[in-house]
Design a protein around this motif. Structure first.
Motif, short mmCIF file in Angstrom:
data_model
loop_
_atom_site.label_atom_id
_atom_site.label_comp_id
_atom_site.label_asym_id
_atom_site.label_seq_id
_atom_site.Cartn_x
_atom_site.Cartn_y
_atom_site.Cartn_z
N ASN A 109 0.88 -1.12 -0.02
CA ASN A 109 0.42 0.14 -0.02
C ASN A 109 0.79 1.24 0.36
OD1 ASN A 109 -2.40 -1.76 2.27
ND2 ASN A 109 -2.51 -0.84 -0.28
N ILE A 110 1.82 1.30 1.13
CA ILE A 110 2.73 2.46 0.95
C ILE A 110 3.16 2.67 -0.62
CG2 ILE A 110 4.59 3.31 1.55
CD1 ILE A 110 3.65 1.81 4.18
N LEU A 111 4.24 1.91 -1.00
CA LEU A 111 4.78 1.10 -2.25
C LEU A 111 3.34 2.47 -3.72
CD1 LEU A 111 6.95 0.89 -4.78
CD2 LEU A 111 5.38 -1.16 -4.77
N ASP A 112 2.13 1.82 -3.31
CA ASP A 112 1.58 2.34 -4.60
C ASP A 112 0.80 3.91 -3.99
OD1 ASP A 112 1.34 -0.32 -5.28
OD2 ASP A 112 -0.22 -0.94 -5.05
N MET A 113 1.09 4.54 -2.93
CA MET A 113 0.91 5.25 -2.42
C MET A 113 1.77 6.65 -2.88
SD MET A 113 -1.48 5.41 1.50
CE MET A 113 -0.36 4.28 1.64
N ARG A 114 2.80 5.69 -2.28
CA ARG A 114 3.66 6.92 -3.69
C ARG A 114 3.69 7.00 -4.44
NH1 ARG A 114 9.13 6.19 -0.36
NH2 ARG A 114 9.32 8.46 -1.29
N HIS A 158 -4.18 4.01 5.57
CA HIS A 158 -3.32 4.14 4.58
C HIS A 158 -3.10 6.22 5.16
CE1 HIS A 158 -4.56 1.32 1.48
NE2 HIS A 158 -4.28 1.36 2.42
N THR A 159 -3.06 6.40 5.28
CA THR A 159 -2.54 8.06 5.75
C THR A 159 -1.83 8.00 6.77
OG1 THR A 159 -4.80 9.21 5.09
CG2 THR A 159 -3.30 10.70 6.62
N TRP A 160 -1.82 7.55 8.07
CA TRP A 160 -0.78 8.07 8.74
C TRP A 160 0.39 6.65 8.73
CZ3 TRP A 160 -0.59 2.71 10.69
CH2 TRP A 160 -1.55 2.24 11.40
N LEU A 161 0.14 5.29 7.42
CA LEU A 161 1.06 4.14 7.26
C LEU A 161 2.23 4.95 6.34
CD1 LEU A 161 -0.34 0.84 6.22
CD2 LEU A 161 0.90 1.69 8.09
N VAL A 162 1.72 5.96 5.00
CA VAL A 162 2.21 6.39 4.37
C VAL A 162 3.57 8.06 4.27
CG1 VAL A 162 0.92 7.81 2.92
CG2 VAL A 162 2.45 6.72 1.75
N GLY A 163 2.52 8.53 5.45
CA GLY A 163 2.65 9.78 6.02
C GLY A 163 4.87 9.56 6.19
N PRO A 164 5.46 8.77 7.28
CA PRO A 164 6.84 9.15 7.52
C PRO A 164 7.27 8.86 6.35
CG PRO A 164 5.29 7.22 8.63
CD PRO A 164 4.29 7.67 8.03
N TRP A 165 7.02 7.82 5.23
CA TRP A 165 8.34 7.37 4.52
C TRP A 165 7.47 9.11 2.69
CZ3 TRP A 165 9.83 4.84 7.41
CH2 TRP A 165 9.33 4.18 8.59
N GLU A 166 6.64 8.87 3.06
CA GLU A 166 6.40 10.65 1.84
C GLU A 166 6.06 11.93 1.98
OE1 GLU A 166 6.79 12.11 -1.64
OE2 GLU A 166 6.01 9.87 -2.39
#
Length: 287
Positions: A129-134, A162-170
């Motif tokens: 999911n993080i990959l896709d959101m990036r 998804h918001t708090w998952l991707v936030g640190p890495w994007e």
């Protein structure tokens, strides 16, 4: 990113482009791109990526926030487009157009299959999911209609996860809003809760819990809404969790970049007050 546009639909004050773009080789993400009237390459606007909810509705993904199907409460991408934002609504893996291409596994069975497939590969659904959101952010920054330094994201329920998952890495996400989802592993274990697969990051609990992930978004702007009757996020753990996040922001002298709202006598919904605060947060930190 190999972006392909299929068709354009006219909405209420915006156009909706049906597009595909590649997350990985042989893995295209279907999405709706909403462009407000008056926005162009010569007159760009801030953008918001909207991550859709789960709700056990695998037939729904991007179409709900884009305002084309589902619950009107969650037509949030369309509402943000009317506010003047460029909006991207992608399908998460296992939803709408991203279900089992073989047709063998239906609905939740395919989500379980994908979760287990990534697990034995040493990854997890959250990683995917993080990959896709990036990749969604890659797309937005490439668009001439978008002010590339003013990109945010919003999600309800799984979309909040998804918001708090991707936030640190994007780091290109400057403003984030999560609505109604901060289940801690402590609460999940205590209450014997069966939560959706993106919440589970193998090995994480040895080092921290989900609020510790959200705290890594500091010092960028983060707002979170909760209902005190939301069974998916027990309120005692939410109250403890937001304190963990606040301490992370305080440690970076970014106290004013984190806020949260807990609405009394409210469940797992997007209330009028939650939406008002969401729009105000984007207006303050993006527009």
């Amino acid at each position: 990113m190999n972006v392909r546009e299929l068709e354009t639909i006219e909405g209420d004050g915006y156009s909706i482009r049906s597009i595909y773009y590649d997350a990985e080789p042989e893995d295209a993400i279907p999405a709706y791109l909403l462009i407000p009237e008056g926005v162009s390459g010569g007159k760009p606007a801030p953008a918001v990526a909207v991550w859709h909810q789960h709700a056990g509705q695998w037939h729904l993904g991007k179409s709900e926030p884009a305002g084309l199907d589902g619950n009107r409460m969650h037509h949030t991408g369309a509402a943000l487009a009317r506010e003047g934002y460029v909006v991207l609504c992608p399908d998460a893996l296992c939803f709408e157009e991203r279900q089992d291409p073989t047709g063998k596994l239906k609905a939740g069975a395919y989500e379980r299959f994908e979760f287990l497939r990534y697990t034995v590969a040493g990854k997890c659904m959250a990683w995917k999911n993080i990959l896709d959101m990036r990749r969604a952010v890659d797309l937005l920054v490439s668009l001439p209609e978008v002010e590339s330094e003013k990109i945010g994201c919003y999600g309800h329920s799984m979309g909040s996860t998804h918001t708090w998952l991707v936030g640190p890495w994007e780091p290109r996400l400057k403003c984030l809003v999560g609505n109604c989802c901060l289940p801690t592993y402590k609460a999940i274990h205590r209450e014997h809760m069966l939560h959706c697969f993106p919440n589970f990051v193998p090995g994480l609990f040895e080092y921290g819990d989900t609020p510790d992930i959200a705290g890594l978004i500091a010092p960028r702007a983060l707002h979170m809404n909760f209902g005190d009757q939301d069974g998916g996020s027990p309120i005692d753990e939410v109250r403890a969790g937001v304190e963990v996040i606040q301490k992370a922001y305080d440690s970076m002298h970014a106290e004013d970049k984190f806020s949260y709202f807990i609405e009394e006598e409210t469940g797992h919904v997007l209330s009028d007050e939650m939406w008002r605060r969401t729009k105000e947060w984007f207006a303050e930190h993006l527009a």
